[in-house]
Structures are given as C-alpha cells and as structure tokens.
Design a protein around this motif. Structure first.
Motif, PDB file in Angstrom:
ATOM      1  N   UNK A   1      16.865  -7.843  10.309  1.00  0.00           N
ATOM      2  CA  UNK A   1      16.591  -6.389  10.462  1.00  0.00           C
ATOM      3  C   UNK A   1      16.067  -5.944   9.173  1.00  0.00           C
ATOM      4  N   UNK A   2      14.915  -5.002   9.221  1.00  0.00           N
ATOM      5  CA  UNK A   2      14.084  -4.524   8.099  1.00  0.00           C
ATOM      6  C   UNK A   2      14.946  -3.359   7.293  1.00  0.00           C
TER       7      UNK A   2
ATOM      8  N   UNK B   1       9.825   3.921   4.298  1.00  0.00           N
ATOM      9  CA  UNK B   1       9.593   5.163   3.858  1.00  0.00           C
ATOM     10  C   UNK B   1       8.649   4.957   2.330  1.00  0.00           C
ATOM     11  N   UNK B   2       8.828   3.636   2.094  1.00  0.00           N
ATOM     12  CA  UNK B   2       7.969   3.324   0.725  1.00  0.00           C
ATOM     13  C   UNK B   2       6.571   3.393   0.979  1.00  0.00           C
ATOM     14  N   UNK B   3       6.005   3.038   1.883  1.00  0.00           N
ATOM     15  CA  UNK B   3       4.486   3.110   2.102  1.00  0.00           C
ATOM     16  C   UNK B   3       3.952   4.492   2.289  1.00  0.00           C
ATOM     17  N   UNK B   4       4.502   5.335   3.002  1.00  0.00           N
ATOM     18  CA  UNK B   4       4.143   6.776   2.973  1.00  0.00           C
ATOM     19  C   UNK B   4       4.196   7.399   1.638  1.00  0.00           C
TER      20      UNK B   4
END
Length: 71
Positions: free
Chosen positions: A38-39, A45-48
């Motif tokens: 699982x990720x 949430x890191x990219x946004x």
C-alpha cells in the motif's frame, strides 16, 4: 515351536506398524499470505503541497521584473 515363532513375528510386525507413524512429526506446509503493498497517505498530499509552495514562490518573486525593464 513353529507357532511361537509365527506369533512372535506377527506381534513384532503389528507393534512396529503401530509405532511407525508416532516417532516422526507430520510435514505441514506453511501457508503463504500475499499482501499487496500500500502507498503511504503522506505521498498523496506531498505533491499538492509542493505545487502550492512553488506557486506561492513564483507569485511572490515575479512582480519586480516588469517595472525594471521599462526605462
């Protein structure tokens, strides 16, 4: 005498057959459990957050260049 030998042979055959399976542990195959990876929730949430931070830096630093070129 013959009957005694036959009885002893039969008794030893029955006794060895009865004890043959008791000395060895049974072979049990391990159960393989496959679990999907699982990720982590923080990766979603890191990219946004990085995009918002980059947009904020671009808006804060981009206002000076247009007024200095006119002159």
């Amino acid at each position: 005498m013959k009957k005694l030998v036959i009885a002893a042979t039969a008794a030893s055959a029955i006794a060895s057959a009865a004890q043959a399976g008791a000395l060895v542990d049974p072979i049990v195959e391990p159960v393989v459990i496959v679990e999907e990876a699982t990720t982590s929730s923080s990766a979603g949430i890191l990219i946004p957050i990085l995009l918002i931070l980059l947009l904020g830096v671009a808006l804060a630093g981009g206002g000076e260049s247009s007024s200095s070129s006119a002159g």
